[in-house]
Design a protein around this motif. Structure first.
Motif: not given
Lengths: 898, 528
Positions: A541, A565, A567, A589, A658-659, B22-24, B107-108, B110, B160, B369-370, B372-375
């Motif tokens: 945003d 987050m 970056r 990050t 693990r959850s 999580e780091q996209e 499994e890896a 979770g 890119r 507006t929702g 955003e740029s995506k890594f």
């Protein structure tokens, strides 16, 4: 009349006859026959006038006498030649029969010989018919056979008057013609013979009709129409259009390779080679030649081509049990490009009348190749003087193709300069990585570097490397660098250099981003040659922002949103001769978490439904909490408020659970965990800046559940039983009684006293569950619940109260107030009497004394009195339903006893 | 609903699974053995136990009767096979691989993810794609998308904002070969042309190496080698050594190989040059197909030139491939993650899909507006993917003069989709004709052919007329082709207004068979 010239005679007759084993065999056979049977006219098989060099025209007896003497002299002079010996014997035989000097003998010799030949020819035809069922012979075969049958010199085409086909000799195909196509032809031949019986079926696939009258010996054609490279292209295109299958795929691959053969003669030889190969294989399997030829015809091959090929294959010794090793070995050597080996093998072969022609042809071919090789080597020399190494290499390779075993040529090839390597460059943290392609076996490489295109700056960085990479750890920063790689074999000439350029812009190292509260600090390390660093900030945003940082190794951002987050892409800026340039970016990050506090309210309970556990806790916004655990027996968990790294946490005996987050929220979290076997301490660890912050632990874990849990009504109670698991556990029994939640804790010993657990107010009991609990010294516990099925009865119910009264005279009576409900109609219920101290559990344990009819529809009560007479106690009065369809609920047990 | 989706590269010889972390960033999830890729091999230990992966591959060499390899080559066919007394289809066998991959990934990580995107070769037709989707359903996964392997590979290199480029993806996998030309820009991928071969891959190079070793062994051992080809154990050893030798020659110039059979013991040296000579014809085939792809793309878009060439697929690592592309076609190929690029790209595609920022019909999504740029999209806010038809589609007609049937193609391979081809105005062929049969065909060869037998019938339907019609009465056929290559036909009788519609969702298995297969698969115990 001219006198016989013995030298000429030797040259023209004796020597050629001595060298020709077929002729010698015939001559010796005649001599042998005559010695066995002097009256025989076997000599008619020989051209005696020619053999004895008789001058043309009639000779007188005297002239014949003189000639005979001259012959004898000439034969004696050449008595080492076997032909001279045989002819001498023949001469003696004719002289002894006074035939040689008889002019009449010579006058009609030719006519008698012709008649004899005719007779022999008929006999030969008869013999050949049985030996050559195909009635097809090559010219060479025919000559040999006729000579062996005493018809030397007879024109083989005479056989065609007797139904034989005599054609030009067929040479077997050279191995090399099919070898480069073998990898694509093999699958088609071996796996798809039913789809494509011959190579012609593929070559004319584009013509849409199966091949007929396919020819490949004198020309390549199908149905009278030549097959050209255009046909091959059309066939390939047709294969691509045809519905896909494995056969079509393999056919398309073969045709794609065949398309590369542009020369029509080579195409013909390829087709010829495939048919030869098939005939050879079938004959070696013992299939009669006639059948093999017929098979080829039915597959579309022209009949004449089919019989010619089969006959030639059979003659070449490729029939059953005949390996034809000698000339085959020569051919194989030629096919392998080993000319010298072919020459030596040929020279070592024994004289074999069957293969004379073939050997001559092979010898010619060997000589031709030797000349080609000499030419190639000569061209190599010229190219070397011009330093045209590409041409020199090409000609040496041509020479090696002719003679692969020639190690001298190999050495020359090895000593040539190798092709220039092609380096590629890549910046890494350790420096500039130079990689290149290998250019030849045994090559070694030197690496050079120059700066900004200045030749004097060129430095050798490495030499004689066997590997294909080198890292320049001291590459000048921010400069235009040229790396050159040169290859050479030991003792050989160096290649030209292959080079590549790079502007060396090292990336920042040790880039990190650390968040504290709502501040983020980005740091890095860059070489001193940089002109600052660009930091590009990206987050949701918000548009990206770029900041140029100079004279610092950090970038500080304040006011970051907790839990979001961020970056950061950091690239170093260099001032080069081409202006400012940036290195590739390195990314880090960070997510501000706000003030991190330990979790203090973690609870872990059995999952509401299904296996597993459910954990709940609250945490500050943006925080991330992980749940770790350790067995209770492993000791104490770390103290609340301690900060640990993950390796320290592991070292303390904790392991991560693990959850699955069920309901993520800003503050209150719920997660599902897998079942834990045995009691464990569960510790919440909240991620902070420098590690995990330890929160307040709780005990959890599934003790083994009870087994065989069962519930049944027992009077006005529910009797609950189960089998305990091994180990030190208690049980918690939970149930609903009407609207209220009830529970009771049961120890093993208290259970053991009664053998069961009794729950009051059976009519109100539902949702019974038994939970096994671990015995712990502190902290609450949790374990797995076992649900015990127990359904409240919903049919007609009869309740009653009982009052037993006794008179002074010992007569007893029972006063019953009976109420029926939850049903329709009336039901009989029995009144039963039992003596003793044990209450009867069933009707058949007591005596029926009366029957009451109870209306269950209205819920009204009835009063009954039953006279028991004089009875002695203790005794019991109890009601049971006679038809079993009504539930009878007993009053307090004490009221049932008298 | 979980916001995670797995991208699965379901390969002929190896498979891989990836997600957006999580780091996209797209990351491949390692399997139980710590490897990025898992062999697409199954080994049926017993009726109820199946092993998948490297252990299955080892078991396959020793017990081929209970093993399954290269099943991807049979997708979309009626190939049926039995293992341990039970029947399996290509869909159910692929489902077992998918299930094992997802279980290991869960499994890896979770997590408990069941949303997946699965990749297919670009040349897969309708039936093969549907079979892949059904494999996912049988594995009880929610297949949110099917994406082609070259598109996935292009996405993974993180296009890119460098301006529009035309790239060629050269994907040489274990069993198949794909070439694709596409135009890419920030957040956009448009496929221009596709081609390939379903029977050309690393397995053919392995076979060539086996033949080379065998030839050399027989030449060295002479008569002592007679009969070695009939010995299964020897052939097994040969295959293992062939694969190792092939891989070693990627890094070295020559490799020593020891082979032994009965009394014959031979040590061979195989050089890279030997191997290249033995496989030159295979490389030639790939070059021919690559050139053909560019040529067809240029016919569609005159003036098109290739800016970049990407090498994808483990078999592209062989130096002979990049050498050939360089020397013969003057291309400078770029290395990618080779065998991981496709899985990563599939994860990117899937993530864009579930975040509802994916357009698969080539239309740009409106700015909101929702967004955003995506890594993971290289900074773009959305992803637009435009595909082409893998195989031509046509309808069967009858020639007026001869009465011979033929297939008329209304859409051709490499045609952009979605599209609405021009309506076909057909006519009845006989007087008193009471109905017309509409038969939809898909091209079944590498190239179009009018012969009915060269094509695959997808579906047939009858359009009855209200009354018998005279000859040459008009019938109009309207056609729509969706983004996934799904065809809808509508045939109209203008006089009566009658119409009939035909939708070609073609599959080998019907709904019930899918459910039965799902039940069968779920009852098996998987080990990987």
């Amino acid at each position: 009349m001219a006198t016989l010239n013995s030298s000429e005679y030797k040259k023209l007759v004796l020597q050629p006859w001595a060298a020709d084993s077929t002729k010698m065999a015939v001559l010796e056979k005649v001599v042998s026959q005559l010695s066995l049977n002097p009256q025989s006219e076997e000599y008619l098989t020989l051209d005696l006038p020619g053999l004895f060099a008789l001058p043309p025209g009639g000779l007188t007896k005297a002239q014949l006498e003189g000639h005979s003497n001259a012959l004898r002299s000439a034969l004696n002079k050449s008595n080492r030649l076997k032909s001279a010996s045989a002819l001498g014997k023949l001469l003696d035989f004719l002289r002894n029969r006074e035939l040689f000097t008889d002019p009449d003998f010579w006058a009609d010799f030719q006519s008698r010989r012709a008649a004899d030949q005719q007779r022999r020819l008929m006999s030969a035809v008869s013999d050949l018919e049985s030996e050559t069922p195909l009635r097809t012979l090559s010219r060479g075969q025919a000559l040999r056979r006729l000579a062996a049958l005493g018809l030397d010199g007879l024109d083989p085409s005479l056989l065609s008057q007797h139904g034989f086909a005599v054609f030009d000799d067929l040479r077997p195909p050279v191995e090399g013609e099919l070898s480069r196509l073998r990898s694509t032809w093999g699958p088609v031949r071996d796996k798809h013979g039913s789809d494509y019986p011959t190579v012609f079926h593929l070559m004319v696939l584009g013509r849409q009709n199966p091949p007929v009258k396919a020819r490949c010996v004198d020309e390549l054609s199908v149905g009278g129409k030549p097959v050209t490279s255009t046909d091959i292209e059309q066939s390939h295109a047709q294969a691509l259009r045809t519905r896909d299958s494995n056969a079509v795929q393999d056919a398309a691959k073969f045709l794609a390779e065949l398309k590369r053969v542009r020369d029509p003669e080579t195409l013909r030889r390829v087709a010829f080679a495939t048919v030869w190969e098939r005939a050879k294989q079938q004959l070696s399997q013992g299939i009669p030649s006639v059948r093999v030829a017929k098979g080829l015809c039915s597959s579309g091959l022209d009949e004449l081509d089919a019989v010619r090929i089969v006959a030639a294959v059979a003659e070449a010794g490729n029939g059953p049990g005949n390996s034809g090793v000698g000339v085959e070995a020569v051919r194989e050597a030629l096919a392998q490009g080993k000319n010298e080996r072919a020459r030596r093998t040929l020279e070592a072969l024994k004289e074999d009348p069957q293969t004379v022609e073939e050997r001559r042809e092979l010898a010619t071919r060997i000589e031709e190749r030797a000349r080609d090789k000499a030419r190639a080597l000569s061209d190599y020399e010229s190219a070397m003087t011009r330093e045209d190494y590409a041409q020199a290499r090409s000609r040496l390779q041509d020479a090696l193709q002719i003679d692969a075993d020639d190690s001298a040529v190999e050495e020359l090839l090895v000593s040539l300069p190798l092709p220039a390597p092609r380096p590629t460059l890549r910046p890494t943290e350790s420096g500039v990585l130079v990689e290149w392609n290998g250019v030849g076996e045994g090559a070694h490489y030197d690496v050079y570097r120059s700066v900004n295109g200045v030749a004097s700056t060129q430095a050798r960085l490495a030499e004689s490397l066997a590997e294909l990479a080198f890292t320049d750890a001291e590459a000048p920063v921010g400069e235009q660098l040229r790396y050159a790689v040169v290859a050479a074999r030991p003792g050989g000439i160096s290649s030209a250099e292959g080079h590549a350029d790079i502007v060396h812009l090292p990336v920042p190292k040790a880039v990190s981003a650390k968040a504290r509260a709502s501040d983020i600090l980005v740091s890095w390390v860059v070489p001193p040659q940089t002109n600052g660093v660009k930091v590009r900030t990206l987050t949701l945003d918000a548009p990206p922002e770029t900041t140029h940082v100079q004279d610092s190794t950090t970038f500080h951002m304040s006011g970051a949103d907790i839990g979001r987050m961020y970056r950061f892409e950091v690239s170093a800026v260099y001032l080069t001769s081409g202006g400012p340039q940036e290195s590739p970016a390195v990314t880090a990050t960070a997510t501000p978490r706000g003030e991190v506090r330990p979790v203090t309210d973690l609870t872990v309970t059995a999952a509401g439904s299904g296996p597993g556990l459910e954990a709940r806790w609250s945490q500050s916004r943006g925080a991330v909490t992980e749940l770790w655990a350790m067995p209770i027996s492993a000791g104490q968990p770390p103290a609340v408020g301690t900060v640990l790294t993950s390796s320290e946490a592991s070292a303390s005996g904790l392991f991560p659970l693990r959850s699955t987050i069920l309901a993520p929220g800003d503050h209150h979290m719920t997660a599902r965990l897998h079942t834990l076997e045995g009691p464990h301490v569960v510790v919440p660890l909240t991620c902070g800046e420098s590690g995990f912050l330890v929160g307040v632990a709780t005990v959890a874990g599934n003790a083994p559940p009870v087994a065989h849990a069962a519930a049944e009504r027992f009077g006005d109670r529910v009797r609950l039983t189960w089998t305990w698991p091994g180990g030190n556990y208690d049980a918690l029994v939970r149930w609903r009684s009407g609207a209220a939640e009830e529970q009771v804790r049961v120890t093993k010993s208290s259970y053991g006293q009664h053998g069961a657990v009794y729950l009051p107010n059976a009519a109100e009991v539902s949702q019974i569950g038994v939970i096994t609990m671990a015995r712990t010294n502190s902290a609450p516990w949790v374990s797995q619940r076992v649900d015990v099925p127990f359904a409240s009865y919903t049919g007609p119910v009869i309740t009653y109260t009982s009052r037993i009264a006794k008179s002074l005279l010992g007569r007893a009576r029972v006063e019953l107030t009976v109420t029926g409900a939850h049903g329709t109609g009336s039901h009989d219920v029995g009144v039963y009497f039992a003596s003793g101290t044990t209450m009867p559990a069933r009707a058949n344990q007591a005596r029926h004394i009366s029957t009451l009819t109870v209306d269950c529809s209205r819920g009204a009560s009835q009063h009954h009195t039953v006279d028991l007479g004089r009875v002695r106690g203790p005794f019991w009065i109890r009601l049971f339903c006679d038809d079993g369809r009504v539930t009878v609920r007993d009053p307090k047990t004490s009221s049932l006893k008298g | 609903m979980s916001n995670t989706v797995y991208g699965i590269d379901l390969g002929t010889t190896y498979s891989a699974i990836a997600r957006i972390n999580e780091q996209e960033m797209a990351e491949v999830i390692k399997n139980f053995e710590g490897q990025d890729t898992t062999p697409s091999a199954l080994f049926f230990e017993s009726e109820d136990n199946v092993v998948i992966g490297a252990e299955a591959k080892r078991g396959a060499l020793a017990d081929p009767d209970n093993s399954c390899l290269l099943i991807k080559r049979e997708m979309g066919t009626d190939y049926a096979v039995q293992y341990q007394g039970k029947d399996y289809t290509p869909e159910s066998l692929s489902a077992l691989i998918l299930r094992a991959m997802v279980d290991a990934a869960n499994e890896a990580t979770g997590e408990d993810v069941d949303q997946v995107v699965i990749t297919v070769p670009a040349y897969f037709g309708t039936q093969e794609r549907e079979a892949t989707r059904q494999a996912g359903q049988i594995a009880q996964l929610n297949v949110v998308g099917i994406v082609t392997e070259p598109v996935a590979a292009a996405l993974s290199i993180g296009i890119r904002s460098e301006g529009a480029q035309t790239i060629m993806v050269y994907d040489l996998g274990g069993g198949t070969f794909d070439t694709t030309v596409m135009k890419v820009d920030s957040g956009k991928v448009e496929v221009v042309g596709i081609d390939g071969s379903r029977t050309l891959g690393g397995a053919d190079w392995d076979e060539a190496m086996v033949q080379l070793l065998l030839e050399r062994f027989k030449a060295e051992a002479g008569a002592n080698a007679e009969g070695c080809e009939a010995d299964d154990e020897f052939l097994l050893d040969l295959q293992l050594k062939a694969e190792e030798t092939k891989k070693s020659l990627t890094r070295k110039h020559d490799v020593k190989v020891s082979l032994r059979w009965e009394s014959a013991k031979v040590s061979l040296t195989i050089t890279r040059a030997d191997f290249e000579a033995a496989t030159a014809h295979l490389v030639n085939q790939t070059l021919e197909i690559a050139e053909r792809t560019v040529k067809n793309a240029q016919q569609k878009e005159p003036g098109l030139t290739i800016d970049r060439v990407l090498l994808v697929g483990g078999s592209s690592r062989m130096p002979m491939i990049s050498e050939a592309l360089r020397n013969t076609l003057n291309w400078e190929p770029e290395n990618t993650d080779f065998d991981l690029a496709v899985a990563k790209g599939a994860a990117i595609y899937g993530q864009a899909h579930i975040e509802e920022i994916l357009s698969s019909d080539g239309e740009e999504l409106p700015e909101t507006t929702g967004n955003e740029s995506k890594f993971f999209l290289g900074g773009a806010r959305s992803l637009s993917v435009k595909n082409v038809l893998a195989r031509g589609l046509g309808v069967q007609f009858v020639r007026e003069a001869s009465g011979d049937p033929y297939v008329h193609f209304f859409a051709h391979a490499n045609g952009t989709i979605p599209c609405e081809p021009a309506p076909i105005d057909a006519q009845t062929v006989a007087d008193q004709q009471t109905h017309v049969e509409l038969s939809l065909y898909e091209q079944a060869g590498d190239q179009e052919s009018e012969n009915v037998t060269d094509n695959r019938e997808l579906k047939s339907v009858d359009l009855p007329f209200a009354k018998p019609m005279p000859k040459e009465s008009p019938v109009r056929i309207l056609i729509t082709i969706t983004t996934e290559g799904l065809v809808r036909l509508k045939a109209e009788d203008p006089e009566s207004g009658n119409s009939v519609e035909l939708e070609a969702t073609v599959s080998q298995l019907d709904e019930q068979q899918v459910q039965e297969a799902a039940s069968q698969v779920s009852s098996l115990s998987l080990r990987s």
